[in-house]
Design a protein around this motif. Structure first.
Motif, mmCIF file in Angstrom:
data_model
loop_
_atom_site.group_PDB
_atom_site.id
_atom_site.type_symbol
_atom_site.label_atom_id
_atom_site.label_comp_id
_atom_site.label_asym_id
_atom_site.label_seq_id
_atom_site.Cartn_x
_atom_site.Cartn_y
_atom_site.Cartn_z
ATOM 1 N N GLY A 259 0.727 -1.324 0.165
ATOM 2 C CA GLY A 259 -0.165 0.114 0.067
ATOM 3 C C GLY A 259 0.760 1.451 -0.030
ATOM 4 N N VAL A 260 2.115 1.119 0.587
ATOM 5 C CA VAL A 260 2.945 2.405 0.526
ATOM 6 C C VAL A 260 3.624 2.501 -0.519
ATOM 7 C CG1 VAL A 260 4.997 3.528 1.693
ATOM 8 C CG2 VAL A 260 3.282 2.105 2.932
ATOM 9 N N ALA A 261 3.895 1.620 -1.117
ATOM 10 C CA ALA A 261 4.824 1.567 -2.473
ATOM 11 C C ALA A 261 3.698 2.022 -3.637
ATOM 12 C CB ALA A 261 5.224 0.392 -3.014
ATOM 13 N N PHE A 262 2.504 1.506 -3.710
ATOM 14 C CA PHE A 262 1.627 1.817 -4.928
ATOM 15 C C PHE A 262 0.754 2.902 -4.577
ATOM 16 C CE2 PHE A 262 3.079 -2.344 -5.849
ATOM 17 C CZ PHE A 262 3.165 -2.378 -7.384
ATOM 18 N N GLY A 263 0.977 3.699 -3.360
ATOM 19 C CA GLY A 263 0.107 4.791 -2.981
ATOM 20 C C GLY A 263 0.602 6.016 -3.521
ATOM 21 N N SER A 264 0.126 7.319 -3.416
ATOM 22 C CA SER A 264 0.437 8.324 -3.660
ATOM 23 C C SER A 264 1.856 8.861 -3.178
ATOM 24 C CB SER A 264 -0.614 9.414 -3.363
ATOM 25 O OG SER A 264 -0.356 10.878 -3.581
#
Length: 834
Positions: free
Chosen positions: A174-179
């Motif tokens: 979620g952190v890597a593919f988030g904004s």
């Protein structure tokens, strides 16, 4: 006795497994929380639950069936693939549940999504919702992560701690593919914490992981002690305080790491911007290789393009004022183009709920091809492409996140983008223009006087306020004092557009150069300044006409004036539709759009929100008039009092800046501008070095504290046992070979070190003797340890000594030893003390 021990051991084994499975459940919960901003849909919870249940269930099934080795691994993979194919459509691609053909396509998309779904996820605007197969990557992450984690937890051996890796990977998804934009800073007890949500996720993941490792270590240690007590070997004289200190040391290191991280985070956040994976995957590489559409603007008025069909539009045409083809927001002094750092993203193909939607259809004619897509700036969904290239065009479509300009980088022969015959339909929200731009206040000036002296001089001569109304009047004066011309005198392509302008009224051809470089714009404003000075203060707009050009030059000129007035601006190339105001010289398009209807305009951002469009096409009703100083103008019969009067330089332009706000120029400005990047680079490098050294410092600190706790114990017996443990750990770090046997004496003999055997006898005497040891006995034991350490150091090189200090072998050896049953050689059993 043996039955009770066996039952107790089974309960301990079950507790270890449940402890690990509980850790995996918490990991899936944290991963779901981390992925929520990416999707913001309740289905992400369903995907996490299904993925975790399938992954954990397969691992339990494999253990139940006893699958092992390569064959077992292959069977596990096959079962996982089959289960994934069974649930991917109803769970992760619900839009495909429309019948047998839809489900078949959904399964295909689910399989393909394992490979390409990651790119699709990165190129969509957040939140992505349930669009197409964007949930597939998260389903894969949770399924594979829980499968690997559960497998490692159920192994219950030295590889089990590696189960933390898939848990951390699930959270990082979620952190890597988030904004790339983190959550807003929060004030906690007077300390500003940057990215509190991300920081909290990291802290919780660390605490849960360390808590599982410590808890598992305690359970494994308890099981090992129970096994030792059930055998013939007596346990050592350990103390519960050793375990307490060991756990206190671990917790202390965690607290130090967290406090250090919280202290460094605010400074680190100011030194560098966070980047996510989505920041590096977009069509910007293709777009940057394209020539500026404004540089090719005059090509639309050539013989081949003037009457050629470029686009055919249909639908709610009467409700649309403008259709941008390209939105250009950066100017380097030579060309206006799309900024190099512009991030392009994809749009969902289905529009959400909305009012006043506009539906348009566009078909590409024979006169156009390229990456720029004709579309409104407020698209509600991605276009619905038709024809044999529909799938490729859908894959290649993207919009600029900030400007809304649309591009398509689908391969087309030897190039990219749209080609004649392509068509699409689109849905857009009705564009709202700020109603009260006239009262908007501009910011500080943004132009360099050394680069644009003529532009700034002409702007100051107008004596207009630095407001939205002042800018509107400034652009109106620029257009009124310009004269429309698309080419040079000897240009044979001028025939079509000249005849068209003559048909609209009286027109006199005057040549003008193409291009919109800084030099070309300065030439335009120089002619305006000279004409105004010669004409005098009371001249009319008709007398002040002097600048010759077309939308190419005047759009850039107006954009620069807006920036000088303190407003953000951009140049837009496109076409006007019937809802737009009429502009003489550039007709609006009603259905078939040709080169004669291509235009460029300027959009200025209202500081309170929204973009305001300004037409910039100059007039062509009044041609420039040559004026000499002192000449009596036909528009104004008043004769100057002094025929020989000379032009007076205009007063200095008013400025909001004071003498104390002087901007450094020359060498001071260069030195000042170069100082901060150097400091920033040094600070980032120093911070990176500190972060790299933190693990090393943590290892050294852990060993120092471990030795201090052992040596500083209040009970002499505990200190003596600590000396033995320190010696064994020292042997492990120095790579001295020995066998971990249940008797200290046997272990010492296996190491072949006289000091070890001497210390083993003293420790056994202190532990098993009926008389408690004294402080002198403890000091004697530690002196043996100190002497042995010096001996080991003396016999090794510098690099080996450094490796001994930094190695983790002693920590890892204790973890492994608690998981391995001890087998005493038959020849040594008789030497074990009762």
């Amino acid at each position: 006795m043996s039955r009770r021990l066996a039952a107790r051991e089974r309960r301990t084994d079950r507790a270890i497994e449940l402890w690990g499975l509980g850790y995996l459940v918490l990991g899936v919960v944290l991963a779901t929380v981390a992925a929520w901003p990416v999707y913001q849909s309740w289905r992400v919870v369903l995907v996490a639950v299904v993925g975790a249940v399938i992954g954990g269930g397969i691992a339990l099934l494999v253990r139940r069936l006893g699958w092992r080795g390569i064959t077992g691994a292959l069977l596990t993979v096959l079962v996982a693939v089959a289960a994934y194919a069974l649930v991917v459509v109803p769970v992760a691609i619900p839009s495909a549940v429309t019948g047998i053909p839809g489900i078949a396509r959904g399964i295909r998309d689910g399989i393909v999504g394992v490979v390409v779904g990651w790119k699709q996820l990165l190129t969509l605007d957040l939140p992505v919702g349930e669009y197409q197969a964007v949930l597939v990557p998260f389903l894969v992450v949770t399924l594979v992560g829980t499968l690997l984690g559960t497998t490692l937890v159920l192994r219950d051996d030295r590889w089990t701690p590696l189960a933390a890796l898939p848990v951390v990977a699930m959270v990082l998804f979620g952190v890597a593919f988030g904004s790339s934009e983190t959550s807003a800073a929060a004030d906690v007890f007077g300390v500003e914490l940057p990215a509190p949500r991300e920081l909290l996720l990291a802290v919780l993941t660390l605490l849960v992981t360390v808590g599982w490792l410590l808890g598992r270590s305690r359970l494994v240690r308890a099981r090992a002690l129970a096994r030792a007590r059930g055998g013939t070997v007596s346990g050592g004289g350990g103390s519960v305080w050793i375990a307490v200190r060991r756990n206190a040391l671990a917790v202390g290191l965690i607290v130090i790491a967290l406090v250090g991280g919280l202290a460094v985070a605010p400074a680190a956040a100011q030194l560098a911007d966070r980047e996510a994976l989505r920041d590096g995957i977009d069509p910007s590489i293709v777009v940057q290789k394209q020539p500026s559409p404004l540089s090719d603007y005059r090509g639309w008025f050539g013989v081949d393009s003037f009457d050629s069909e470029l686009f055919r539009v249909s639908g709610d045409v009467e409700r649309v004022g403008r259709l941008p083809l390209a939105v250009l927001d950066d100017y380097d002094g030579e060309t206006v183009h799309v900024a190099a750092d512009t991030r392009f993203s994809r749009l969902p193909r289905s529009a959400g709920a909305g009012d006043d939607r506009i539906d348009l259809g566009v078909r590409i004619g024979e006169g156009y091809s390229g990456v720029w897509v004709l579309s409104p700036s407020a698209l509600a969904a991605a276009p619905d492409f038709a024809g044999p290239r529909a799938e490729a065009l859908d894959d290649g479509f993207a919009i600029a996140a900030d400007s809304g300009g649309a591009v398509d980088v689908a391969p087309a022969d030897d190039d990219f983008g749209l080609i004649p015959g392509d068509s699409y339909t689109l849905t857009a929200d009705e564009q709202k223009v700020p109603a009260d731009f006239g009262s908007a206040q501009g910011a500080a000036t943004g132009l360099d006087p050394d680069e644009y002296p003529a532009l700034l001089e002409w702007a100051s001569l107008q004596e207009l306020p630095r407001t939205g109304a002042g800018l509107t009047e400034l652009i109106d004066r620029l257009r009124a004092r310009g004269y429309l011309s698309h080419g040079l005198l000897n240009d044979p392509d001028a025939t079509s557009w000249v005849q068209a302008l003559k048909a609209d009224g009286r027109y006199t051809f005057i040549s003008s150069y193409a291009g919109h470089s800084r030099a070309r714009i300065e030439t335009l404003f120089t002619s305006l300044v000279d004409q105004q000075r010669r004409a005098g203060a009371k001249a009319t707009d008709a007398t002040l006409v002097a600048a010759v050009g077309d939308d190419e030059q005047f759009s850039v000129a107006a954009s620069l004036l807006a920036r000088e007035w303190g407003f953000e601006s951009r140049v837009v190339v496109g076409i006007r539709l019937p809802a737009a105001d009429e502009v003489p010289g550039i007709p609006a398009c009603t259905e078939v759009c040709t080169g004669s209807q291509m235009s460029a305009w300027v959009e200025v951002r209202d500081p309170r929100g929204g973009w305001v469009p300004f037409d910039v096409t100059p007039q062509f009703a009044k041609a420039p008039t040559a004026i000499t100083e002192g000449e009596q103008l036909p528009e104004n019969p008043t004769v100057p009092d002094d025929a020989q009067s000379e032009a007076v330089d205009p007063p200095q332009a008013q400025s909001d800046a004071s003498d104390v706000d002087v901007v450094p120029t020359g060498e001071d400005a260069v030195a000042g501008s170069g100082f901060w990047p150097i400091v920033r680079g040094v600070a980032i490098g120093a911070l990176a070095l500190v972060l790299l050294l933190l693990p090393i410092a943590a290892i050294v600190l852990a060993k120092v504290l471990r030795r201090r706790f052992r040596r500083g114990a209040a009970d002499p017996e505990v200190r003596i046992v600590g000396a033995w443990e320190e010696l064994v750990d020292g042997y492990a770090d120095a790579d001295v070979p020995f066998d971990r046997l249940p008797s200290r004496l046997l272990l010492a003999r296996s190491a072949g070190r006289a000091a070890a055997e001497q210390l083993a006898r003293e420790v056994d005497r202190a532990v098993f003797s009926e008389h408690p040891p004294t402080a002198a006995d403890a000091d004697s034991a530690w002196s043996i340890v100190d002497d042995e350490r010096q001996t080991l150091r003396a016999g090794s090189t510098f690099w080996k000594r450094l490796g001994t200090v930094l190695t983790l072998r002693s920590f890892l050896a204790r973890i492994r030893s608690t998981n391995r049953p001890v087998t005493v050689p038959l020849s040594m059993r008789k030497e074990i003390a009762p």
